[in-house]
Design a protein around this motif. Structure first.
Motif, PDB file in Angstrom:
ATOM      1  N   ASP A 131      -3.162  10.450  -6.938  1.00  0.00           N
ATOM      2  CA  ASP A 131      -2.301  11.228  -7.840  1.00  0.00           C
ATOM      3  C   ASP A 131      -0.816  10.981  -7.575  1.00  0.00           C
ATOM      4  O   ASP A 131       0.000  11.913  -7.583  1.00  0.00           O
ATOM      5  N   ALA A 132      -0.440   9.728  -7.371  1.00  0.00           N
ATOM      6  CA  ALA A 132       0.953   9.396  -7.090  1.00  0.00           C
ATOM      7  C   ALA A 132       1.668   8.939  -8.355  1.00  0.00           C
ATOM      8  O   ALA A 132       1.058   8.345  -9.255  1.00  0.00           O
ATOM      9  N   ASP A 133       2.957   9.214  -8.430  1.00  0.00           N
ATOM     10  CA  ASP A 133       3.767   8.707  -9.534  1.00  0.00           C
ATOM     11  C   ASP A 133       3.748   7.187  -9.511  1.00  0.00           C
ATOM     12  O   ASP A 133       3.751   6.570  -8.437  1.00  0.00           O
ATOM     13  N   GLU A 134       3.768   6.559 -10.692  1.00  0.00           N
ATOM     14  CA  GLU A 134       3.650   5.101 -10.760  1.00  0.00           C
ATOM     15  C   GLU A 134       4.857   4.387 -10.153  1.00  0.00           C
ATOM     16  O   GLU A 134       4.787   3.198  -9.843  1.00  0.00           O
ATOM     17  N   GLN A 135       5.966   5.090  -9.959  1.00  0.00           N
ATOM     18  CA  GLN A 135       7.123   4.466  -9.311  1.00  0.00           C
ATOM     19  C   GLN A 135       6.856   4.177  -7.833  1.00  0.00           C
ATOM     20  O   GLN A 135       7.487   3.303  -7.243  1.00  0.00           O
ATOM     21  N   ILE A 136       5.953   4.939  -7.232  1.00  0.00           N
ATOM     22  CA  ILE A 136       5.557   4.713  -5.846  1.00  0.00           C
ATOM     23  C   ILE A 136       4.611   3.515  -5.822  1.00  0.00           C
ATOM     24  O   ILE A 136       3.621   3.491  -6.538  1.00  0.00           O
ATOM     25  N   ARG A 137       4.915   2.528  -5.002  1.00  0.00           N
ATOM     26  CA  ARG A 137       4.119   1.294  -5.014  1.00  0.00           C
ATOM     27  C   ARG A 137       3.554   1.001  -3.628  1.00  0.00           C
ATOM     28  O   ARG A 137       4.208   1.244  -2.606  1.00  0.00           O
ATOM     29  N   MET A 138       2.339   0.450  -3.623  1.00  0.00           N
ATOM     30  CA  MET A 138       1.681   0.109  -2.367  1.00  0.00           C
ATOM     31  C   MET A 138       1.015  -1.258  -2.485  1.00  0.00           C
ATOM     32  O   MET A 138       0.444  -1.595  -3.526  1.00  0.00           O
ATOM     33  N   ALA A 139       1.109  -2.036  -1.419  1.00  0.00           N
ATOM     34  CA  ALA A 139       0.467  -3.350  -1.397  1.00  0.00           C
ATOM     35  C   ALA A 139      -0.018  -3.648   0.007  1.00  0.00           C
ATOM     36  O   ALA A 139       0.624  -3.283   0.997  1.00  0.00           O
ATOM     37  N   ALA A 140      -1.161  -4.328   0.083  1.00  0.00           N
ATOM     38  CA  ALA A 140      -1.706  -4.775   1.359  1.00  0.00           C
ATOM     39  C   ALA A 140      -1.139  -6.147   1.696  1.00  0.00           C
ATOM     40  O   ALA A 140      -0.796  -6.934   0.806  1.00  0.00           O
ATOM     41  N   ILE A 141      -1.035  -6.435   2.980  1.00  0.00           N
ATOM     42  CA  ILE A 141      -0.611  -7.755   3.421  1.00  0.00           C
ATOM     43  C   ILE A 141      -1.837  -8.659   3.407  1.00  0.00           C
ATOM     44  O   ILE A 141      -2.848  -8.368   4.055  1.00  0.00           O
ATOM     45  N   ALA A 142      -1.770  -9.724   2.648  1.00  0.00           N
ATOM     46  CA  ALA A 142      -2.928 -10.595   2.449  1.00  0.00           C
ATOM     47  C   ALA A 142      -3.480 -11.097   3.773  1.00  0.00           C
ATOM     48  O   ALA A 142      -2.736 -11.513   4.667  1.00  0.00           O
ATOM     49  N   GLY A 143      -4.810 -11.018   3.900  1.00  0.00           N
ATOM     50  CA  GLY A 143      -5.482 -11.486   5.087  1.00  0.00           C
ATOM     51  C   GLY A 143      -5.510 -10.503   6.237  1.00  0.00           C
ATOM     52  O   GLY A 143      -6.063 -10.791   7.310  1.00  0.00           O
ATOM     53  N   ARG A 144      -4.912  -9.320   6.036  1.00  0.00           N
ATOM     54  CA  ARG A 144      -4.872  -8.296   7.070  1.00  0.00           C
ATOM     55  C   ARG A 144      -5.164  -6.940   6.452  1.00  0.00           C
ATOM     56  O   ARG A 144      -5.188  -6.790   5.233  1.00  0.00           O
ATOM     57  N   LYS A 145      -5.363  -5.938   7.316  1.00  0.00           N
ATOM     58  CA  LYS A 145      -5.566  -4.580   6.841  1.00  0.00           C
ATOM     59  C   LYS A 145      -4.248  -3.818   6.703  1.00  0.00           C
ATOM     60  O   LYS A 145      -4.228  -2.707   6.179  1.00  0.00           O
ATOM     61  N   ASP A 146      -3.160  -4.417   7.165  1.00  0.00           N
ATOM     62  CA  ASP A 146      -1.853  -3.770   7.119  1.00  0.00           C
ATOM     63  C   ASP A 146      -1.368  -3.622   5.682  1.00  0.00           C
ATOM     64  O   ASP A 146      -1.810  -4.344   4.776  1.00  0.00           O
ATOM     65  N   ALA A 147      -0.426  -2.694   5.481  1.00  0.00           N
ATOM     66  CA  ALA A 147       0.054  -2.432   4.129  1.00  0.00           C
ATOM     67  C   ALA A 147       1.498  -1.947   4.165  1.00  0.00           C
ATOM     68  O   ALA A 147       2.011  -1.494   5.200  1.00  0.00           O
ATOM     69  N   LEU A 148       2.153  -2.039   3.001  1.00  0.00           N
ATOM     70  CA  LEU A 148       3.495  -1.511   2.796  1.00  0.00           C
ATOM     71  C   LEU A 148       3.434  -0.475   1.685  1.00  0.00           C
ATOM     72  O   LEU A 148       2.748  -0.668   0.679  1.00  0.00           O
ATOM     73  N   LEU A 149       4.168   0.613   1.860  1.00  0.00           N
ATOM     74  CA  LEU A 149       4.218   1.690   0.870  1.00  0.00           C
ATOM     75  C   LEU A 149       5.675   2.013   0.597  1.00  0.00           C
ATOM     76  O   LEU A 149       6.426   2.358   1.520  1.00  0.00           O
ATOM     77  N   TYR A 150       6.088   1.885  -0.669  1.00  0.00           N
ATOM     78  CA  TYR A 150       7.489   2.141  -1.048  1.00  0.00           C
ATOM     79  C   TYR A 150       7.597   3.467  -1.775  1.00  0.00           C
ATOM     80  O   TYR A 150       6.856   3.742  -2.727  1.00  0.00           O
ATOM     81  N   LEU A 151       8.527   4.284  -1.324  1.00  0.00           N
ATOM     82  CA  LEU A 151       8.728   5.623  -1.872  1.00  0.00           C
ATOM     83  C   LEU A 151      10.172   5.745  -2.350  1.00  0.00           C
ATOM     84  O   LEU A 151      11.092   5.879  -1.537  1.00  0.00           O
ATOM     85  N   PRO A 152      10.418   5.705  -3.670  1.00  0.00           N
ATOM     86  CA  PRO A 152      11.801   5.751  -4.165  1.00  0.00           C
ATOM     87  C   PRO A 152      12.509   7.080  -3.896  1.00  0.00           C
ATOM     88  O   PRO A 152      13.715   7.098  -3.651  1.00  0.00           O
ATOM     89  N   SER A 153      11.763   8.190  -3.975  1.00  0.00           N
ATOM     90  CA  SER A 153      12.336   9.510  -3.753  1.00  0.00           C
ATOM     91  C   SER A 153      11.410  10.317  -2.851  1.00  0.00           C
ATOM     92  O   SER A 153      10.184  10.135  -2.874  1.00  0.00           O
ATOM     93  N   ASN A 154      11.973  11.233  -2.112  1.00  0.00           N
ATOM     94  CA  ASN A 154      11.245  11.995  -1.103  1.00  0.00           C
ATOM     95  C   ASN A 154      10.194  12.917  -1.721  1.00  0.00           C
ATOM     96  O   ASN A 154      10.497  13.704  -2.627  1.00  0.00           O
ATOM     97  N   THR A 155       8.962  12.803  -1.252  1.00  0.00           N
ATOM     98  CA  THR A 155       7.882  13.664  -1.706  1.00  0.00           C
ATOM     99  C   THR A 155       6.691  13.506  -0.765  1.00  0.00           C
ATOM    100  O   THR A 155       6.700  12.667   0.129  1.00  0.00           O
ATOM    101  N   THR A 156       5.669  14.309  -0.994  1.00  0.00           N
ATOM    102  CA  THR A 156       4.414  14.176  -0.254  1.00  0.00           C
ATOM    103  C   THR A 156       3.570  13.074  -0.899  1.00  0.00           C
ATOM    104  O   THR A 156       3.476  12.998  -2.127  1.00  0.00           O
ATOM    105  N   VAL A 157       2.965  12.241  -0.060  1.00  0.00           N
ATOM    106  CA  VAL A 157       2.120  11.151  -0.565  1.00  0.00           C
ATOM    107  C   VAL A 157       0.752  11.243   0.105  1.00  0.00           C
ATOM    108  O   VAL A 157       0.656  11.405   1.322  1.00  0.00           O
TER     109      VAL A 157
END
Length: 331
Positions: A253-279
């Motif tokens: 239930d996240a706003d579409e402006q919040i973006r998440m992607a996994a690092i290929a070949g690993r389980k690690d990920a990046l999560l970008y949050l443009p404005s402060n909120t609960t995720v």
């Protein structure tokens, strides 16, 4: 100049046919087709371009800021692609399309080595960095994707709308593009550089996209957003990120402006949050190493998170602007 750039480690991206030189495009129509390159001149021109610049192994942008409204328009670009494939077989080739555009004819896609899209400079379409990245990521064949023209720093909003894109705007466009599918690279622009604006130079504020007058180029050279883009490159090198795979399905239930992607070949990920909120995320990250990066100050912090019934909750942080969560999963 190209020799100097090449020696400094730049990969040159050279536009062969900017849209005002091709019949039928929006730019040539605006120009009343006064500068359309005649058919009987094009082959000699292509050969001259290759003879002059091939030694630098550039990426050839066969078209620039273009659309494809007529078959003759498409045929002109196809002619150039075929010529460059024959006489410059070892260089990459692509096409730079106009802002907020996604329709590339299938006959041209067949010749592309990578997709370029342009999220543009219109304040009414701030979803374009991630929307277009998603659209091109879903296309087949899947090619490397770059947002080749996001909003430029201190560029006035298009269509005479009052306001300018600032440092956070261009940073947000970068992270949203990279995490939504356009992870092959990102373009930074400082308004005033591309026109080499001086204090006495004119600027066409009334035509085309109608942007407000830029600052002079020596000031544009020091805009702070350039450092944010350099930080992205350093972070990718530090984390050894070669490719990102969008994973929005992990967000709850996240706003579409919040973006998440996994690092290929690993389980690690990046999560970008443009404005402060609960995720809230699918999965238990209680044993993961999670770093919160304040992208306004580039401070590295520890976020507050809790895990309940297999769902991880990142609670509001203390940063004032956008942040990046670096999630590293222990094997």
């Amino acid at each position: 100049l190209c020799k100097i750039a090449d020696e400094k480690g730049f990969t040159l991206a050279l536009v062969v046919l900017w849209s005002n030189y091709v019949a039928g495009t929006w730019a040539s129509q605006l120009d009343k087709e006064r500068n359309v390159l005649p058919e009987d001149c094009r082959q000699a021109y292509y050969q001259k371009v290759i003879a002059t610049f091939d030694a630098f192994h550039p990426i050839y942008f066969i078209g620039g800021d273009t659309d494809f409204p007529t078959q003759p328009t498409i045929d002109t670009y196809l002619e150039a692609f075929v010529f460059f494939e024959k006489h410059s077989p070892n260089t990459l080739k692509t096409i730079h399309i106009k802002g907020r555009f996604e329709e590339i004819p299938a006959t041209i896609v067949e010749h592309l080595d990578l997709f370029l899209y342009q999220s543009g400079h219109n304040s009414a379409f701030l979803n374009m960095p991630y929307y277009l990245a998603e659209r091109f990521y879903q296309r087949q064949p899947q090619l490397p994707i770059i947002n080749s023209e996001p909003c430029y720093e201190q560029m006035g909003y298009a269509r005479h709308v009052y306001g300018r894109f600032g440092q956070k705007d261009v940073r947000k466009a970068a992270w949203q593009s990279l995490l939504a599918g356009g992870s092959a690279g990102i373009t930074y622009g400082a308004h005033g550089i591309w026109s080499w604006q001086t204090s006495t130079a004119t600027f066409a504020e009334e035509i085309g996209e109608a942007f407000d007058r830029p600052m002079i180029w020596p000031e544009a050279l020091s805009f702070p957003g350039a450092d944010d883009y350099g930080f992205i490159k350093q972070l990718f090198e530090l984390l050894n990120i070669q490719e990102l795979v969008p994973c929005q399905e992990r967000l709850i239930d996240a706003d579409e402006q919040i973006r998440m992607a996994a690092i290929a070949g690993r389980k690690d990920a990046l999560l970008y949050l443009p404005s402060n909120t609960t995720v809230r995320l699918q999965g238990d990250l209680s044993t993961a190493t999670v770093t919160l990066i304040d992208l306004n100050t580039n401070r590295f912090l520890k976020p507050k998170l809790t895990v309940t019934d297999g769902i991880t909750v990142f609670h509001p942080h203390n940063c004032h602007e956008d942040v990046l969560f670096v999630i590293q999963i222990k094997e």
